[in-house]
Motif scaffolding. Structure first.
Motif, PDB file in Angstrom:
ATOM      1  N   ASP A  82      -6.388   8.378   0.759  1.00 20.24           N
ATOM      2  CA  ASP A  82      -6.165   6.811   1.202  1.00 20.24           C
ATOM      3  C   ASP A  82      -7.263   6.319   2.078  1.00 20.24           C
ATOM      4  O   ASP A  82      -7.779   6.669   2.928  1.00 20.24           O
TER       5      ASP A  82
ATOM      6  N   GLY B 131      -1.176  -3.364  -2.609  1.00 21.08           N
ATOM      7  CA  GLY B 131      -1.473  -2.051  -2.659  1.00 21.08           C
ATOM      8  C   GLY B 131      -2.292  -1.655  -4.194  1.00 21.08           C
ATOM      9  O   GLY B 131      -2.279  -2.596  -4.925  1.00 21.08           O
TER      10      GLY B 131
ATOM     11  N   SER C   3       1.780   7.616  -6.159  1.00 18.54           N
ATOM     12  CA  SER C   3       0.728   8.477  -6.661  1.00 18.54           C
ATOM     13  C   SER C   3       1.475  10.141  -6.256  1.00 18.54           C
ATOM     14  O   SER C   3       1.160  10.872  -7.207  1.00 18.54           O
TER      15      SER C   3
ATOM     16  N   GLY D 279       1.050  -1.399  -0.082  1.00 23.10           N
ATOM     17  CA  GLY D 279       0.047  -0.161   0.012  1.00 23.10           C
ATOM     18  C   GLY D 279       0.872   1.315  -0.027  1.00 23.10           C
ATOM     19  O   GLY D 279       0.548   2.060  -0.668  1.00 23.10           O
TER      20      GLY D 279
ATOM     21  N   GLU E 229      -6.303  10.849   4.718  1.00 23.45           N
ATOM     22  CA  GLU E 229      -6.853   9.411   4.639  1.00 23.45           C
ATOM     23  C   GLU E 229      -8.146   9.661   5.243  1.00 23.45           C
ATOM     24  O   GLU E 229      -8.663  10.645   6.020  1.00 23.45           O
TER      25      GLU E 229
ATOM     26  N   VAL F 229      -5.893   5.614  -3.220  1.00 23.83           N
ATOM     27  CA  VAL F 229      -4.861   4.576  -2.954  1.00 23.83           C
ATOM     28  C   VAL F 229      -5.440   3.835  -1.692  1.00 23.83           C
ATOM     29  O   VAL F 229      -6.428   4.192  -0.826  1.00 23.83           O
ATOM     30  N   SER F 230      -5.007   2.600  -1.619  1.00 19.76           N
ATOM     31  CA  SER F 230      -5.326   1.627  -0.511  1.00 19.76           C
ATOM     32  C   SER F 230      -4.472   0.488  -0.269  1.00 19.76           C
ATOM     33  O   SER F 230      -3.668   0.222  -1.253  1.00 19.76           O
ATOM     34  N   SER F 231      -4.436   0.143   0.813  1.00 18.49           N
ATOM     35  CA  SER F 231      -3.383  -0.975   1.405  1.00 18.49           C
ATOM     36  C   SER F 231      -4.213  -2.089   1.260  1.00 18.49           C
ATOM     37  O   SER F 231      -5.309  -2.416   2.204  1.00 18.49           O
TER      38      SER F 231
ATOM     39  N   ILE G  58       0.899   4.758  -2.379  1.00 17.79           N
ATOM     40  CA  ILE G  58       1.145   6.052  -2.006  1.00 17.79           C
ATOM     41  C   ILE G  58       2.185   6.924  -2.607  1.00 17.79           C
ATOM     42  O   ILE G  58       2.295   7.825  -2.997  1.00 17.79           O
TER      43      ILE G  58
ATOM     44  N   THR H 199      -7.723   3.167   2.912  1.00 17.60           N
ATOM     45  CA  THR H 199      -7.707   1.868   3.601  1.00 17.60           C
ATOM     46  C   THR H 199      -8.580   1.650   4.736  1.00 17.60           C
ATOM     47  O   THR H 199      -9.024   0.470   5.003  1.00 17.60           O
TER      48      THR H 199
ATOM     49  N   THR I 149       3.364   8.282   5.268  1.00 23.48           N
ATOM     50  CA  THR I 149       2.770   9.172   4.250  1.00 23.48           C
ATOM     51  C   THR I 149       3.649  10.508   4.560  1.00 23.48           C
ATOM     52  O   THR I 149       3.996  11.418   3.499  1.00 23.48           O
TER      53      THR I 149
END
Length: 609
Positions: A395, A430, A302, A295, A366, A414-416, A299, A397, A325
């Motif tokens: 994010d 990710g 990105s 993940g 997030e 984005v995501s884990s 990030i 997640t 991050t």
């Protein structure tokens, strides 16, 4: 319960889940063990069988790196960092050089490894081909190399290390010459690794993207280089469907694959065409979903593609973030403007800056934040971004796309996948999603067409696909259990604050993006009036205890101690008190889970005691 605490301590350093070769968490079962880990005390560190993979390099990766240094290093005072491609290794070298400009740059070099040409075992169809790139560097540069490994998420996975170690031992992988690097030298080291080099034979097609000739299997376009040896992990999934696993994962993330069938049947059943209920953005398709090995690498990418698309400008970090991050925004690019409270006043300040002419690359946030579970005002952020021309990277997640719908407000999501999407705590992954309605979409798409490398190891994708099949049903139970735990903690007088989106002062921002049948997620945290109470509660809590989150079992951690041990005063300024314990709630029977928390709460008594 001193006997129980001693029993907990017997598990220090064990994998979570137990006896899992590629586990992504490690047992730190008492408050003292977490402090000992942060202080580097050997009673903890010497027992570590694993750790969170970006913070603690897996023993399989360490062993392969040591072997490569033994074979190809110039001196005994060298180390190696291992990456899936040459381009990733170059980024590591660039970072080390940038942070150590007085160092002798000739001592930092890349060695690429690939399959040996002409061997039947390599030339035959249906196999993954072993490839890695090693950055060799002097010992004293280890701190910078480790920073790159941790923050970028670019490193190889433990399964790739296991696979390549076997190839090296069986003489099916060896050093390859690379542009700008010296030709292979006579090897030294263990006799089992000594073999004449034939890896530069031009008869082997080795394109820079790591892919071989295409072919179709069961109607799904596949690559010869991503098919598996059946004996290796055929129990998980038919080896001919390795590429289909990645497609299935991408479709689940896109919202168009909602059933739990096995491959390939599941790929023939979509929810509603290309998009599902949680990704209803015009023009969106599975082609806008990209997979990564971690993940954090999503990030990191990105941020990198935003810089390539828009040029170097300062970024914005809004809300107290997961540690890496912020470090990415600080260590790469033009710097970062940090707003750590997720407050309206901070957005007022940002709006004044923008109105005065300040310009920014992108705002990163997030939804909700980790570990304070505050939620950014995405609607206002989107309005500011449209008016003043900056990107928005969200994010998701913690909220996850079955609970919340954030894509309309973001340029990039984005995501884990390591977390609740997988749940089994045995694989990293990710994702990155581009919003086709973004003003930057075409430019970002062009950048990704050049920069993106599919570095998710194929065996990891098999586990990720298998683990995520029941994602939808798991989320519902996790949501229910987490609400129960939050209510239980809120009722106890010795707990100072419970952090959970449902009970947050920013709840309205969460509700603005919450899906009709979504919940509040499985992550929450609490702080105590007294640090001793926090330690006693943690020591008596009968759950798994270690880093990571989003596991199918409840996982607890004194998060601030573990993530910010050397900056506790700084973290406290943003509401992250040293007494904070974070809980990632799992699938346990609700009654049994409540009993565990009630018992731990009973150990600290009432506030009046």
């Amino acid at each position: 319960m001193p006997g129980a605490i001693l029993a907990f301590n017997d598990t220090v350093g064990n994998t979570i889940p137990p006896d899992t070769s590629h586990a992504v968490s490690v047992s730190l079962p008492t408050w003292e063990s977490n402090v000992g880990y942060e202080k580097g005390e050997r009673w903890v560190t010497d027992r570590m069988k694993c750790g969170y993979p970006r913070f603690f390099i897996h023993p399989l990766i360490q062993d392969l790196a040591s072997t490569i240094v033994a074979l190809h290093g110039s001196t005994k005072s060298e180390k190696a960092m291992l990456f899936p491609t040459h381009k990733a290794a170059v980024r590591c070298v660039d970072f080390i050089v940038d942070k150590n400009q007085s160092a002798d740059q000739s001592l930092i070099r890349i060695i690429d490894f690939g399959p040996i040409a002409g061997l039947p075992s390599v030339e035959s169809k249906g196999k993954v081909l072993p490839r890695i790139s090693a950055v060799i560097y002097p010992n004293e540069l280890w701190p910078s190399a480790k920073v790159y490994w941790q923050h970028s998420g670019d490193g190889i996975s433990s399964r790739r290390a296991e696979f390549c170690s076997k190839a090296l031992a069986e003489h099916t992988m060896s050093r390859r010459s690379s542009p700008g690097h010296s030709p292979p030298r006579k090897v030294k080291g263990p006799r089992r690794y000594q073999r004449p080099m034939s890896t530069d034979d031009a008869s082997v097609n080795m394109p820079t993207n790591g892919n071989l000739d295409d072919h179709d299997t069961n109607g799904v376009k596949q690559l010869d280089s991503v098919l598996f040896v059946e004996e290796r992990f055929g129990r998980n999934l038919d080896v001919s469907f390795a590429c289909a696993c990645k497609l299935a994962v991408r479709r689940r993330i896109a919202g168009s694959l909602t059933n739990a069938s096995e491959i390939p049947e599941s790929l023939n059943h979509s929810a509603t065409g290309h998009t599902g209920r949680s990704r209803d953005v015009p023009g969106f398709s599975v082609d806008d979903v990209y997979l990564f090995s971690t993940g954090m690498n999503a990030i990191f990418t990105s941020h990198r593609i935003m810089r390539l698309a828009r040029g170097e400008m300062k970024s914005i970090m809004y809300g107290f973030p997961y540690v890496d991050t912020l470090k990415i925004l600080e260590n790469w690019g033009a710097g970062v403007l940090f707003f750590g409270m997720s407050s309206a006043a901070e957005l007022d300040d940002l709006e004044r800056r923008l109105g005065a002419g300040e310009r920014y690359l992108a705002l990163f946030c997030e939804f909700p934040g980790n570990p304070l579970l505050t939620t950014p005002d995405l609607k206002r952020i989107r309005r500011l971004a449209d008016k003043y021309d900056f990107g928005v990277v969200v994010d998701e997640t913690i909220g996850n796309f079955l609970n919340v719908h954030v894509l309309p407000y973001a340029d990039v999501v984005v995501s884990s996948l390591t977390k609740i999407f997988s749940g089994d705590s045995n694989v990293m992954g990710g994702s990155l999603i581009l919003n086709p309605r973004s003003r930057y979409y075409e430019t970002l798409k062009d950048v990704m067409s050049v920069e993106f490398e599919d570095n998710l190891f194929e065996e990891d994708s098999v586990y990720l696909e298998r683990n995520s099949r029941d994602f939808i049903s798991r989320i519902q139970r996790v949501n229910y259990n987490a609400e129960m735990v939050a209510d239980t903690l809120r009722a106890h007088p010795k707990i100072k604050q419970v952090n959970y989106p449902k009970h947050s002062s920013t709840r309205q921002h969460y509700e603005a993006c919450k899906l009709p049948d979504g919940g509040y997620g499985g992550l929450l945290s609490c702080t105590f009036y007294n640090l001793d109470d926090a330690a006693a509660f943690y020591d008596h809590l009968d759950t798994q205890k270690g880093p990571s989150l989003g596991t199918n079992f409840t996982l607890s951690s004194p998060f601030v101690i573990l993530a910010h041990f050397n900056e506790l005063d700084w973290a406290a300024k943003y509401g992250c008190d040293a007494s904070l314990i974070r809980f990632s709630i799992g699938l346990e029977h609700t009654g049994a889970l409540k009993a565990s928390f009630d018992s731990a709460l009973a150990s600290i008594g009432s506030r009046e005691d």
